[in-house]
Design a protein around this motif. Structure first.
Motif, PDB file in Angstrom:
ATOM      1  N   SER A 116      -2.208   3.567  -3.143  1.00  0.00           N
ATOM      2  CA  SER A 116      -2.827   2.283  -2.760  1.00  0.00           C
ATOM      3  C   SER A 116      -3.912   1.937  -3.757  1.00  0.00           C
ATOM      4  N   ILE A 169      -2.966  15.349  -3.952  1.00  0.00           N
ATOM      5  CA  ILE A 169      -4.179  15.909  -3.337  1.00  0.00           C
ATOM      6  C   ILE A 169      -4.134  15.496  -1.870  1.00  0.00           C
ATOM      7  N   SER A 204       1.716  15.560  -0.987  1.00  0.00           N
ATOM      8  CA  SER A 204       0.607  14.824  -1.585  1.00  0.00           C
ATOM      9  C   SER A 204       0.177  15.571  -2.835  1.00  0.00           C
ATOM     10  N   GLN A 257      -4.652  10.145  -2.935  1.00  0.00           N
ATOM     11  CA  GLN A 257      -5.991  10.724  -3.107  1.00  0.00           C
ATOM     12  C   GLN A 257      -6.258  11.206  -4.531  1.00  0.00           C
ATOM     13  N   THR A 278       1.410   3.364   2.279  1.00  0.00           N
ATOM     14  CA  THR A 278       2.232   3.512   3.488  1.00  0.00           C
ATOM     15  C   THR A 278       3.568   2.788   3.311  1.00  0.00           C
ATOM     16  N   HIS A 337      -0.649  13.466   5.291  1.00  0.00           N
ATOM     17  CA  HIS A 337      -1.032  12.256   6.025  1.00  0.00           C
ATOM     18  C   HIS A 337       0.150  11.753   6.865  1.00  0.00           C
ATOM     19  N   GLY A 355       0.833  -1.204   0.000  1.00  0.00           N
ATOM     20  CA  GLY A 355       0.000   0.000   0.000  1.00  0.00           C
ATOM     21  C   GLY A 355       0.864   1.249   0.000  1.00  0.00           C
TER      22      GLY A 355
HETATM   23  C1  LIG Z   1      -3.029  11.121   1.476  1.00  0.00           C
HETATM   24  C2  LIG Z   1      -2.828   9.719   1.979  1.00  0.00           C
HETATM   25  N1  LIG Z   1      -1.594   9.200   1.966  1.00  0.00           N
HETATM   26  C3  LIG Z   1      -1.353   7.952   2.407  1.00  0.00           C
HETATM   27  C4  LIG Z   1      -2.361   7.170   2.866  1.00  0.00           C
HETATM   28  C5  LIG Z   1      -2.028   5.787   3.346  1.00  0.00           C
HETATM   29  O1  LIG Z   1      -2.674   4.820   2.576  1.00  0.00           O
HETATM   30  P1  LIG Z   1      -2.704   3.292   3.057  1.00  0.00           P
HETATM   31  O2  LIG Z   1      -3.319   3.305   4.424  1.00  0.00           O
HETATM   32  O3  LIG Z   1      -3.575   2.625   2.036  1.00  0.00           O
HETATM   33  O4  LIG Z   1      -1.313   2.799   3.043  1.00  0.00           O
HETATM   34  C6  LIG Z   1      -3.662   7.657   2.916  1.00  0.00           C
HETATM   35  C7  LIG Z   1      -4.760   6.848   3.469  1.00  0.00           C
HETATM   36  O5  LIG Z   1      -5.753   7.342   3.942  1.00  0.00           O
HETATM   37  C8  LIG Z   1      -3.910   8.978   2.441  1.00  0.00           C
HETATM   38  O6  LIG Z   1      -5.123   9.513   2.453  1.00  0.00           O
END
Ligand SMILES: Cc1ncc(COP(=O)(O)O)c(C=O)c1O
Length: 400
Positions: A213, A163, A161, A193, A85, A113, A83
């Motif tokens: 992800s 977005i 990011s 996003q 992360t 995030h 994912g």
């Molecule tokens: C902007 C952003 N980055 C990273 C993530 C992390 O994604 P994941 O939990 O699927 O690894 C999210 C999840 O909400 C997110 O909104």
């Protein structure tokens, strides 16, 4: 167009407005995963029999689809992860950890995030790099000129990011990357996003690395993508070691790793997840990303217009361009609003949405978030507005 028939979840009496947390899955994605388990369940890249060859081909088909979807140069630049992360952590642990020195600076913002900021905070603790936050404008959005003006000789990386997941502002990565690259600064983009909502083109925006992800773009959970320019990915130190990533290992000094991307994909992969992601990309391409963006925008404008007519609503991100809206009901804690709406089977998110540094800029830590996607409808928004148009939300949410 009526998308409802494509999404089995929408046969339940539910209004789903939490698409930024995870999107719903179309039947074709669920079917593709089931088909793998029913008809060619086997390991990928491991067997010489027909089933395994089919699983391997489907797996690699998705890599090609991702490459085309984000306009990468080569399939070697597409690494499957668990994912966003994991992808964002790998970028720091497998690459920057070795090349950054004490006092090197990384520029980001407070609206990112946790998965964007925390790996760098960890590196600050480990190596003494410095994480610098660019101020947001009066609408909590990022002005690219503010980022560019903050670049110094110490700046080595800009991490943003595309977005953001709370304010939902769309960043002008292209302008920032163009300045950054003139000064040898790396650009890392979190597209979690934006992927599946607007066009994500790594070459056009100038991303050196990009993460997302599958589950936020109609695909399954547990699979993500790490994109990196080949010249940089080549320098990544594997952080997982095992089958599928090596050519030979005779002794600690005689290990030969495979070429990209396999060197970074140790162990049995999330085969069904990757196959599901491929089908999600096909589905998005069939509708067209421009059409998805158009529907997202139309729904967002409709929602904002309706919310503004209610006198009990505080709106925070009216000016942001994506399909996220954050608000509070006056005098009601965000979680109580979410619990109240849940009584009407309306799913929204409440809280800090994993962007805990944003409080410094926004002045509050808790908001309600509605995140739309193309399968939402104006009728659903009308039902939300009817529910919010109630003077007794607090009493009804806490049951007094
Ligand atoms: C902007 C952003 N980055 C990273 C993530 C992390 O994604 P994941 O939990 O699927 O690894 C999210 C999840 O909400 C997110 O909104």
């Amino acid at each position: 167009m009526d998308f409802k028939k494509d999404f089995p979840m929408l046969n339940n009496d539910i209004i789903y407005f939490d698409n930024a947390a995870t999107s719903l899955k179309p039947k074709c994605v669920i079917d593709a995963i089931t088909d793998y388990y029913y008809n060619y369940s086997s390991n990928a890249h491991r067997g010489d029999y027909k089933l395994s060859v089919k699983a391997s081909n489907k797996f690699e088909d998705t890599r090609r689809k991702v490459k085309e979807f984000i306009n990468a140069d080569s399939e070697k630049e597409i690494v499957f992860t668990s994912g966003a992360t994991e992808s964002l952590n790998m970028i720091v642990s497998c690459f920057f950890k070795d090349i950054l020195k004490e006092n090197d600076e990384v520029i980001t913002t407070k609206s990112e995030h946790a998965s964007v900021i925390l790996p760098w905070f960890n590196l600050e603790n480990e190596k003494g790099i410095k994480v610098k936050f660019v101020s947001l404008d009066e609408n909590y959005c990022l002005d690219e000129n503010t980022v560019i003006s903050m670049i110094s000789d110490k700046t080595k990386v800009i991490v943003l990011s595309h977005i953001t997941n709370v304010i939902g502002d769309i960043r002008n990565i292209k302008a920032i990357a163009s300045e950054a690259h003139k000064r040898g600064i790396y650009v890392v983009v979190d597209a979690s996003q934006s992927i599946g909502h607007i066009n994500v083109d790594v070459k056009d925006m100038g991303a050196d690395f990009l993460a997302f992800s599958a589950h936020k773009m109609l695909g399954p959970t547990g699979v993500g993508v790490l994109y990196g320019k080949e010249e940089f990915l080549k320098k990544f130190k594997p952080f997982k070691f095992g089958g599928g990533m090596n050519i030979s290992f005779n002794s600690p000094k005689e290990i030969e790793y495979k070429d990209l991307p396999y060197k970074l994909e140790a162990g049995t992969q999330n085969i069904d997840g990757v196959i599901g992601l491929g089908t999600a990309i096909d589905y998005i391409n069939k509708i067209g990303i421009k059409e998805i963006e158009r529907i997202d925008n139309e729904l967002k404008e409709y929602l904002i217009e309706k919310l503004k007519k209610l006198d009990n609503i505080i709106l925070y991100n009216e000016k942001a361009k994506s399909s996220l809206v954050i608000f509070n009901v006056k005098g009601v804690f965000s979680q109580d609003t979410a619990l109240y709406l849940d009584k009407y089977n309306i799913a929204i998110r409440s809280g800090s949405h994993c962007a805990k540094k944003l409080e410094d800029e926004l002045g509050i830590s808790n908001t309600c978030r509605i995140s739309l996607y193309f399968y939402n409808t104006k009728e659903e928004i009308d039902r939300l507005i009817d529910a919010l148009n109630n003077k007794n939300i607090l009493e009804e949410s806490i049951g007094v």
